[in-house]
Write a protein that holds these residues in place. Structure first.
Motif, PDB file in Angstrom:
ATOM      1  N   ALA A 292       0.847  -1.190   0.000  1.00  0.00           N
ATOM      2  CA  ALA A 292       0.000   0.000   0.000  1.00  0.00           C
ATOM      3  C   ALA A 292       0.880   1.236   0.000  1.00  0.00           C
ATOM      4  CB  ALA A 292      -0.923   0.003   1.218  1.00  0.00           C
ATOM      5  N   HIS A 296      -3.627   3.933  -0.585  1.00  0.00           N
ATOM      6  CA  HIS A 296      -4.354   2.941  -1.385  1.00  0.00           C
ATOM      7  C   HIS A 296      -3.651   1.596  -1.285  1.00  0.00           C
ATOM      8  CE1 HIS A 296      -7.005   1.524  -4.598  1.00  0.00           C
ATOM      9  NE2 HIS A 296      -5.943   0.900  -5.095  1.00  0.00           N
ATOM     10  N   THR A 297      -4.414   0.527  -1.022  1.00  0.00           N
ATOM     11  CA  THR A 297      -3.863  -0.821  -0.967  1.00  0.00           C
ATOM     12  C   THR A 297      -3.992  -1.466  -2.343  1.00  0.00           C
ATOM     13  OG1 THR A 297      -4.449  -1.077   1.369  1.00  0.00           O
ATOM     14  CG2 THR A 297      -4.024  -3.086   0.110  1.00  0.00           C
ATOM     15  N   TYR A 298      -2.847  -1.789  -2.954  1.00  0.00           N
ATOM     16  CA  TYR A 298      -2.851  -2.371  -4.283  1.00  0.00           C
ATOM     17  C   TYR A 298      -2.850  -3.902  -4.226  1.00  0.00           C
ATOM     18  CZ  TYR A 298      -1.942   2.251  -6.179  1.00  0.00           C
ATOM     19  OH  TYR A 298      -2.046   3.571  -6.529  1.00  0.00           O
TER      20      TYR A 298
END
Length: 441
Positions: A292, A296-298
């Motif tokens: 992340a 935002h956590t990818y």
């Protein structure tokens, strides 16, 4: 009857000693959807820029009617500092185009209209630039690698858009399916000449083979004539008359024409048939990987074991973290949490291959085109002493010419190690034998 829209008349262009275009002529007629092809560095983008009025030819002219409008999509779009997505797309256009602009941006996966352009990824910038050229109708649409950075759904949408487009199209793309489905004419740049074929890409392959067979037959006849003339000269001809000197001059001209023809027949780009591998024992293991940044956590709690000889494609929408995952696997990025076990011997080819500090013959790598940098990456692999146990490929066919793609595809097909790849090129994915797919969402 044929309605002429735009003419390229006796255009020449050189950079230093390298001649890209030599006295070439091309007519663009009503309804033409033209694909420009040729190996990297032959001048495809240069030809598009000259037609679009971005670059001036050394000689020759571009002739078009007063009311003919031209819109151009560059490989690397320019934008003004602090400009946001919507203002960039609508720059120079009437505000009434805003609904259509937003619609096209949405189709291309862009839904944040006030995002600053300089904060976007390279792929997002290219898609926004594509939206800009599609918003307002134009007579001649010129696109340089329009399918780069588009996922499959976006490519299908663009294909339908262009088929419905009433104007004329000139396009450089490596996507063979796209060429087949969209174009009705192929123009090949080969040794500074243009060759036109009234066909899509599949038809071009057949017509090109016929042309080359005819050229080889012509060259064989010329070689027979050269042998006879050489025997005449060796018998001790003295250039005492105008006729004898003219015959000798014709012989020299024929020799030069033969040399140029034989150079065209040599199509080798880089021989990678010698690439082999030594099997390692280790595989890559990803245990509870999370990544992340910027809130935002990818990638979230991802676990996977890559086995020896796996052929795996990483799929998902743009911005979902595919390239981030490859960079983590390759050791280019560290995860926010989780454990990775990887072999020492892998080869990572990123989408934007770095070139600073290296030299390719006499040109610094930063001056190479995107396709030339990618070819250089594979050349580096070819000459290395140790072939890796694993290929990690992030859009390896972007910006490559079709001939280079075929060579690299054959190389990967013959390679017996593990392959992990991201690619929007369906033909490439099928040909290299991708058997499993990991979906990121």
């Amino acid at each position: 009857f044929i309605v002429n829209i735009l003419n390229v008349e006796k255009v020449s262009k050189a950079f230093g000693e390298k001649v890209l275009l030599d006295n070439v002529t091309l007519g663009i007629n009503k309804g033409d959807k033209i694909g420009i092809i040729g190996v990297n560095g032959t001048g495809k983008s240069t030809l598009l820029k000259i037609i679009a009025g971005i670059e001036e030819p050394d000689e020759g002219n571009i002739i078009k009617g007063r009311k003919v409008t031209v819109t151009y999509l560059a490989q690397s779009p320019d934008y003004i500092k602090d400009e946001n997505v919507l203002s960039y797309v609508l720059r120079g256009k009437d505000s009434s185009n805003e609904p259509k602009a937003k619609e096209i941006l949405n189709k291309l996966g862009i839904d944040v209209y006030d995002a600053p352009m300089d904060k976007l990824s390279g792929g997002q910038k290219k898609r926004v630039a594509l939206a800009k050229v599609l918003v307002e109708p134009t007579e001649v649409l010129i696109l340089d690698e329009p399918t780069n950075h588009l996922d499959n759904d976006m490519v299908v949408w663009l294909e339908r858009y262009i088929k419905a487009f009433k104007g004329e199209l000139l396009m450089v793309t490596h996507d063979r399916y796209f060429l087949d489905n969209v174009t009705n004419k192929i123009v090949e740049i080969d040794h500074a000449d243009l060759y036109s074929y009234d066909s899509n890409y599949s038809g071009f392959l057949e017509l090109k083979t016929e042309r080359e067979q005819m050229e080889r037959a012509t060259e064989a006849k010329r070689q027979n004539t050269l042998r006879r003339e050489l025997e005449w000269i060796r018998r001790g001809c003295q250039a005492r008359s105008t006729k004898q000197q003219a015959r000798i001059d014709r012989f020299e001209d024929m020799k030069e024409a033969s040399r140029q023809a034989r150079a065209k027949f040599d199509k080798s780009l880089m021989d990678m048939s010698s690439v082999s591998r030594r099997l390692g024992r280790k595989t890559i293991e990803l245990n509870n990987i999370t990544k992340a940044y910027n809130g935002h956590t990818y990638i979230n709690d991802f676990t996977y074991i890559f086995l020896r000889d796996d052929r795996i494609g990483i799929i998902g929408s743009n911005g979902c973290g595919k390239s981030t995952l490859l960079q983590i696997i390759a050791g280019q990025l560290s995860p926010s949490s989780g454990v990775i076990v990887r072999p020492d011997d892998l080869y990572y080819i990123p989408e934007q291959y770095p070139g600073t500090g290296l030299r390719f013959q006499t040109r610094t790598c930063r001056k190479l085109s995107g396709g030339e940098k990618m070819r250089l990456a594979f050349c580096c692999l070819m000459i290395s002493n140790n072939t890796p146990d694993m290929f990690i490929l992030d859009e390896p066919t972007n910006n490559l010419d079709i001939q280079s793609i075929e060579i690299i595809t054959a190389t990967i097909k013959n390679y017996t190690g593990t392959v992990i790849a991201i690619s929007h090129d369906d033909y490439f994915i099928q040909e290299i034998g991708i058997e499993q797919r990991i979906l990121l969402s």
